[in-house]
Scaffold this active site. Structure first.
Site, PDB file in Angstrom:
ATOM      1  N   ARG A  59      -5.112  -3.467  -2.155  1.00 39.46           N
ATOM      2  CA  ARG A  59      -5.249  -4.916  -1.915  1.00 39.46           C
ATOM      3  C   ARG A  59      -6.649  -5.392  -2.314  1.00 39.46           C
ATOM      4  O   ARG A  59      -6.858  -6.558  -2.635  1.00 39.46           O
ATOM      5  CB  ARG A  59      -4.953  -5.267  -0.443  1.00 39.46           C
ATOM      6  CG  ARG A  59      -5.203  -6.751  -0.133  1.00 39.46           C
ATOM      7  CD  ARG A  59      -4.565  -7.238   1.152  1.00 39.46           C
ATOM      8  NE  ARG A  59      -4.728  -6.347   2.267  1.00 39.46           N
ATOM      9  CZ  ARG A  59      -5.874  -6.163   2.945  1.00 39.46           C
ATOM     10  NH1 ARG A  59      -6.958  -6.816   2.598  1.00 39.46           N
ATOM     11  NH2 ARG A  59      -5.913  -5.339   3.973  1.00 39.46           N
ATOM     12  N   TYR A 112       1.559 -28.977 -13.777  1.00 39.13           N
ATOM     13  CA  TYR A 112       2.771 -28.284 -13.326  1.00 39.13           C
ATOM     14  C   TYR A 112       3.141 -28.778 -11.911  1.00 39.13           C
ATOM     15  O   TYR A 112       2.267 -28.892 -11.042  1.00 39.13           O
ATOM     16  CB  TYR A 112       2.518 -26.775 -13.363  1.00 39.13           C
ATOM     17  CG  TYR A 112       3.539 -25.981 -12.583  1.00 39.13           C
ATOM     18  CD1 TYR A 112       4.897 -26.095 -12.871  1.00 39.13           C
ATOM     19  CD2 TYR A 112       3.141 -25.123 -11.563  1.00 39.13           C
ATOM     20  CE1 TYR A 112       5.835 -25.384 -12.142  1.00 39.13           C
ATOM     21  CE2 TYR A 112       4.072 -24.398 -10.841  1.00 39.13           C
ATOM     22  CZ  TYR A 112       5.421 -24.536 -11.130  1.00 39.13           C
ATOM     23  OH  TYR A 112       6.341 -23.840 -10.411  1.00 39.13           O
ATOM     24  N   ASP A 184      -6.671 -24.797 -16.703  1.00 37.99           N
ATOM     25  CA  ASP A 184      -5.432 -24.010 -16.704  1.00 37.99           C
ATOM     26  C   ASP A 184      -5.009 -23.849 -18.169  1.00 37.99           C
ATOM     27  O   ASP A 184      -4.620 -24.823 -18.825  1.00 37.99           O
ATOM     28  CB  ASP A 184      -4.357 -24.722 -15.877  1.00 37.99           C
ATOM     29  CG  ASP A 184      -3.101 -23.876 -15.721  1.00 37.99           C
ATOM     30  OD1 ASP A 184      -2.768 -23.128 -16.668  1.00 37.99           O
ATOM     31  OD2 ASP A 184      -2.427 -23.970 -14.679  1.00 37.99           O
ATOM     32  N   LYS A 209       3.765 -16.311 -17.740  1.00 38.62           N
ATOM     33  CA  LYS A 209       4.300 -16.986 -18.911  1.00 38.62           C
ATOM     34  C   LYS A 209       4.003 -16.180 -20.180  1.00 38.62           C
ATOM     35  O   LYS A 209       4.524 -15.095 -20.352  1.00 38.62           O
ATOM     36  CB  LYS A 209       3.746 -18.417 -18.946  1.00 38.62           C
ATOM     37  CG  LYS A 209       3.867 -19.149 -17.595  1.00 38.62           C
ATOM     38  CD  LYS A 209       5.285 -19.354 -17.200  1.00 38.62           C
ATOM     39  CE  LYS A 209       5.590 -19.896 -15.815  1.00 38.62           C
ATOM     40  NZ  LYS A 209       4.622 -20.214 -14.842  1.00 38.62           N
TER      41      LYS A 209
HETATM   42  C1  LIG Z   1       0.679 -24.626 -16.307  1.00 39.32           C
HETATM   43  C2  LIG Z   1       1.070 -23.799 -15.115  1.00 39.32           C
HETATM   44  N1  LIG Z   1       0.129 -23.413 -14.245  1.00 39.32           N
HETATM   45  C3  LIG Z   1       0.445 -22.674 -13.145  1.00 39.32           C
HETATM   46  C4  LIG Z   1       1.749 -22.316 -12.865  1.00 39.32           C
HETATM   47  C5  LIG Z   1       2.065 -21.538 -11.631  1.00 39.32           C
HETATM   48  O1  LIG Z   1       2.195 -20.201 -11.946  1.00 39.32           O
HETATM   49  P1  LIG Z   1       3.157 -19.165 -11.146  1.00 39.32           P
HETATM   50  O2  LIG Z   1       4.551 -19.651 -11.267  1.00 39.32           O
HETATM   51  O3  LIG Z   1       2.877 -17.878 -11.842  1.00 39.32           O
HETATM   52  O4  LIG Z   1       2.675 -19.167  -9.735  1.00 39.32           O
HETATM   53  C6  LIG Z   1       2.762 -22.689 -13.764  1.00 39.32           C
HETATM   54  C7  LIG Z   1       4.160 -22.314 -13.516  1.00 39.32           C
HETATM   55  O5  LIG Z   1       5.064 -22.762 -14.183  1.00 39.32           O
HETATM   56  C8  LIG Z   1       2.422 -23.456 -14.908  1.00 39.32           C
HETATM   57  O6  LIG Z   1       3.344 -23.875 -15.787  1.00 39.32           O
END
Ligand SMILES: Cc1ncc(COP(=O)(O)O)c(C=O)c1O
Length: 395
Positions: A59, A112, A184, A209
């Site tokens: 962890r 998102y 991001d 992704k």
């Molecule tokens: C641009 C973006 N940031 C963050 C996330 C969140 O990631 P996770 O689903 O791995 O928690 C997503 C999920 O689709 C995303 O598209």
């Protein structure tokens, strides 16, 4: 031995010293263990006091996870990386380390839907105020910052409408107000955009992704200064237990080997699909930063190395027409998530962005008839033929 002067594609393949000098294993070893033995009790005490180097418990840290973190830092051009159980846990750890109760951070209304849900649902419960503005308007960002603002957080290109946000402009605002800028980078990945080169301080990934690329892992990554990454590990990742599993870290390193070639193919396919859709009589509007008519085209050219595999479009008609169209598709899988080898399709307003109220959807420029595509690496003609047969079947 990797060399600093190597290009991105070589670094992605060779990794960051991922070979094991002890055994000669070329693939990075998978340390599928929860705990690590101490040579004796004094050694255990020294590890806990930070007076000896080594691993204690997975962890806190694990060699496979550490190998991924080094590789992600190398690809983004940052000092250090941190791996998490998901993209959302990476984002939560970042914010909960930088903000205390009573503080705020500024972000974009077009992000998102799960991130928006965390910002508007979870963060207020711990007394942190998320100020969402239209990040395409730098003046709105600047106006939202005050002396309690601890972070500027943007997503570019943005989910789901591919808004392109000015990284250099945001970095200048962040510098002026002495706060860090987090980007991001999930949609572009470090293969197509390296925000640290434009003045950003922290990189965020949903590694679920494109980093994984195969739709078989949920994970997140941060990259930034060593001092900040150490603080996030100590203050939030370890005590809250946001750690990635060693196996998921190992899968991500396997994904990284093909990241560069996959992103090239995703981008080529998405460009062809966006051009096809732009001329289709049943399509109202296409959102793809690689099209010269996209408002973020010039900006994308100046801060990205390619336009990526994500695009969105509005079908002529309403919400029900968009959903009916999705149901006609055969090659595309109707699923959330993105960045897989397989082409995926979703209806943001009723799925990924269902955390938005109708007013928020409007402000975020996400229409009810919007369809989002994660264009895969299949034959481009098969992808286009599938969209074509689907569009024929909707009135
Ligand atoms: C641009 C973006 N940031 C963050 C996330 C969140 O990631 P996770 O689903 O791995 O928690 C997503 C999920 O689709 C995303 O598209």
């Amino acid at each position: 031995m990797i060399k600093k002067e190597w290009g991105f594609d070589s670094l992605a393949v060779h990794g960051a010293e991922s070979m094991d000098p002890h055994t000669g294993s070329v693939a990075p070893p998978l340390y599928q263990t929860s705990t690590f033995f101490f040579h004796n009790s004094d050694h255990g005490e020294a590890l806990f006091k930070g007076e000896a180097d080594g691993f204690i418990y997975s962890r806190i840290a694990n060699p496979t996870q550490q190998c991924l973190e080094r590789q992600m830092a190398c690809l983004e051009g940052g000092e250090a990386g941190l791996a998490f159980s998901s993209g959302l846990s990476a984002i939560a750890a970042l914010i909960m380390t930088l903000c205390q109760t009573g503080d705020n951070f500024v972000s974009s209304v077009t992000i998102y839907g799960g991130t928006h849900g965390q910002f508007q649902g979870f963060m207020p419960r711990v007394g942190i105020d998320a100020r969402e503005v239209r990040a395409t308007h730098l003046d709105e960002i600047e106006a939202a910052i005050d002396d309690k603002t601890r972070l500027l957080f943007i997503e570019t290109p943005a989910n789901p409408n591919l808004d392109v946000i000015d990284i250099r402009g945001c970095a200048e605002i962040a510098r002026k107000h002495n706060i860090p800028l987090a980007v991001d980078n999930t949609f572009a990945t470090s293969a197509l955009q390296r925000p640290l080169e434009h003045g950003a301080h922290i990189i965020v990934h949903s590694a679920t992704k494109y980093i994984s690329g195969h739709g078989d892992t949920v994970a997140g990554v941060l990259v930034g200064k060593e001092e900040l990454m150490t603080q996030i590990r100590k203050d939030t990742l370890t005590p809250v237990g946001f750690c990635i599993s060693p196996f998921n870290a190992w899968l991500l390193m396997r994904g990284l080997k093909t990241l560069a070639v996959r992103m090239k193919r995703h981008s080529e396919n998405a460009m062809q699909v966006s051009q096809y859709l732009s001329f289709h009589p049943k399509i109202e509007k296409v959102y793809y930063p690689g099209l010269s008519i996209h408002p973020g085209y010039e900006l994308a050219r100046s801060q990205m190395y390619g336009f990526g595999g994500m695009l969105a479009f509005e079908i002529k008609g309403d919400r029900e027409d968009a959903k009916r169209f999705i149901d006609t598709l055969e090659l595309f899988t109707n699923a959330v998530s993105l960045g897989d080898c397989d082409s995926l399709v979703c209806h943001p307003a009723s799925t990924t962005h269902s955390t938005y109220t109708p007013e928020q959807l409007k402000e975020a420029d996400i229409s009810e008839s919007m369809v989002r595509l994660s264009v895969g690496i299949e034959d481009p003609q098969d992808i286009i033929n599938d969209l074509g047969q689907g569009l024929k079947r909707v009135s």
